[in-house]
Design a protein around this motif. Structure first.
Motif: not given
Length: 328
Positions: A142-157
């Motif tokens: 999934e593309p990591m376009d916005e900062w919110d996408d990054f934060i959502a990824y960080c929640e699990g990773a």
């Protein structure tokens, strides 16, 4: 609460020795910090860390390193592997026999270690499930376009695994009832923002190594790259040619985000102090200090200055706060 012991005094024994081999391979900061805990909590950490390391390596060092056509061919198989891994974790939490003893991604030793720790605790399996969600994002690319996408990824990773460490800092162990924690808020509440801060510093620290691999392994959102007026190819060229000044603005943007999370994270981790003994508070402080000093070095001389002295700074910050674990 039992106090920390020097790691060379802890006797792990089977099946935790197998977990230690997996966890110690990278001698990461979190591993070195956890090895300052009591033997019972070392065992829980090793079981948790090894179980996550297994599936993370399958995705990062296996699937994501493959050429495009091979990834397309393997995608469904790797998704099924994550499903099997999650089924094993849930069964271990329920203190059940291994549901996939022959073909599950968790070996018999790692499964048994997880069953003896997670299966005898009041920690839910949520961190493992959240990690699986992040890995699904990786596999779907999934593309990591916005900062919110990054934060959502960080929640699990990163935040989910860090929440296990926070749980263990506060946990009490009793031979009859297992592991219990007195925390009134979920461990993720205390771990989330400091984990994100540390992860951003980690990205900046390791960028010279990560940029050598495929673009999909560099977790910097497009929004940040656009703001810094740079792309991954230009980052790769700047690092390869030692033109670190070209990366200063990128570092500045990411550091600003990092310190925003640091402020919240420091307050929430500070709330832990009422339930931590001196040893556990010291361990938490030592872990954070590594990343705070790295971030400070990036701020003091700019990101370009940090990259110039990167190896020396990395060695001194880690060794000052979290010396290498001694092995017999």
């Amino acid at each position: 609460m039992s106090h920390s012991l020097p790691p060379e005094h802890a006797v792990l024994g089977p099946p935790f020795d197998a977990c230690n081999e997996l966890a110690a391979a990278k001698n990461a900061n979190l591993y070195r910090a956890a090895m300052r805990l009591s033997p019972e909590r070392q065992r829980f950490f090793l079981a948790a860390y090894a179980s996550m390391r297994v599936i993370d390596d399958i995705v990062d060092d296996g699937f994501l390193e493959l050429p495009d056509a091979e990834r397309d061919a393997q995608r469904e198989f790797v998704l099924q592997t994550i499903h099997q891994w999650q089924a094993q974790v849930i069964a271990a939490k329920a203190d059940l026999d291994n549901p996939l003893p022959e073909n599950g991604p968790l070996s018999a030793e790692v499964y048994q270690a997880l069953r003896l720790t997670l299966g005898r605790s009041d920690l839910p399996a949520d961190p493992w499930i959240e990690l699986a969600d992040a890995l699904h994002r990786d596999i779907a690319e999934e593309p990591m376009d916005e900062w919110d996408d990054f934060i959502a990824y960080c929640e699990g990773a990163t935040a989910a695994p860090a929440s296990i460490f926070v749980y263990l800092l506060s946990a009490r162990y009793d031979a009859e009832i297992g592991y219990t924690s007195p925390l009134t808020n979920p461990p993720l509440y205390h771990a989330r923002d400091m984990a994100i801060f540390c992860y951003i510093i980690h990205i900046l620290r390791d960028l010279p190594e990560d940029i050598k691999g495929p673009d999909r392994l560099v977790t910097i959102p497009s929004e940040v790259l656009i703001a810094a007026d740079i792309n991954l190819g230009e980052i790769r060229n700047a690092i390869g040619q030692g033109k670190y000044g070209d990366l200063d603005y990128l570092g500045k943007i990411l550091l600003e985000h990092a310190w925003e999370h640091f402020e919240t994270g420091q307050a929430r981790s500070g709330e832990l102090l009422s339930v931590l003994d001196t040893d556990e508070a010291d361990t938490l402080s030592r872990l954070f200090t590594v990343y705070i000093e790295l971030g400070g070095a990036m701020m003091e001389n700019g990101y370009a200055g940090f990259l110039t002295e990167r190896d020396e700074i990395m060695q001194s910050t880690a060794q000052n706060s979290l010396p290498d674990v001694k092995k017999d």
